[in-house]
Design an enzyme around this catalytic site. Sequence first.
Site, short mmCIF file in Angstrom:
data_model
loop_
_atom_site.label_atom_id
_atom_site.label_comp_id
_atom_site.label_asym_id
_atom_site.label_seq_id
_atom_site.Cartn_x
_atom_site.Cartn_y
_atom_site.Cartn_z
N ASP A 43 0.88 -1.18 0.00
CA ASP A 43 0.00 0.00 0.00
C ASP A 43 0.91 1.22 0.00
O ASP A 43 2.13 1.09 0.20
CB ASP A 43 -0.91 -0.01 1.26
N TYR A 151 -16.23 7.96 -10.25
CA TYR A 151 -15.88 6.59 -9.85
C TYR A 151 -16.53 5.57 -10.79
O TYR A 151 -15.86 4.64 -11.27
CB TYR A 151 -16.36 6.38 -8.41
#
Length: 321
Positions: A43, A151
């Site tokens: 990440d 999105y």
Amino acid sequence: MNSFNFILMQKPILILGACGQIGTELTYALREKHGNDVIIASDIREGNEHLMKSGPFELLDATDYNALEGIIAYYEISEVYLMAAMLSATAEKFPMRAWHLNMNSLFNVLNLAKEQKIDKIFWPSSIAVFGPNTPVNNTPQNTIMEPTTVYGISKQSGERWCHYYHKKYGVDVRSVRYPGLISYKTMPGGGTTDYAIEIFHSALSKGRYTCFLNKDTKLPMMFMDDAIRATLQLMESNATKIGIRSSYNLSAMSFTPQEIAKSIQRLLPEFEMSYAPDFRQDIADSWPSSIDDSKARSDWGWQPGFNLEKTTEIMLENLKT
Ligand code: SER
């Protein structure tokens, strides 16, 4: 082959976005299944202590092709789960950043698979691929889409690219359209369905919750254990069973804010709910109320296990201090 995986049966798997809401639980589930050392979490920021200590972790920006390629070569990664993304509400505030993250991370893994540096990809799509012209109830697998959110546009484009890379280059990419996901281990961030998690935290800490959607907004939802099980089931299925290479509709339950409030009140009778819809109402209004997931059921045997009552019980039980 380097000494790292010389003796390992399971080829190493890389999770991008491992510290997020889905990535965290996916990392736990894959480590439980295959052993900690072959599941490489990554990440752009560090995750919780359990995630960081239970196996390998790399700080990695999924949009950085060279860094990603380096990690894949180092660990001899065979599968990548791309869970890094900017969700619907945040993406409306930062459209170009959302497009950059959501699309370039996907192109990176698709191109690595095209170049045969990895064998298999999981990439999540969403109910956000649908739009206001989509049939609202029992939304079919193939239907009008026309998403109206940043999105949703990124997820629909992503679906088309996945389909294209599979057809044109034989890339083994698999995907589901997740509904709103409810979990207690990691908080979500920046989604329109996040209210269905916030409500449990607030019910327990304050005895009340002000919902940012109105009481009748019915959306498709799923408990995280179902979402993880679906993901692993799809990834473990024989490739011949995967008839859809864009993304599968996936469903478990649908409810309104009023219905989840009632479900909480059965266990916490004093709980009070109020409503103050904000910009996220428009996003929710553009999405379906329920989803037809019969292709996932017939192609690879999907069956949901958690309804609203069961989810409410588990959430309250695990979040109470
Ligand atoms: N849960 C996501 C969101 O609300 C939908 O995929 O953005």
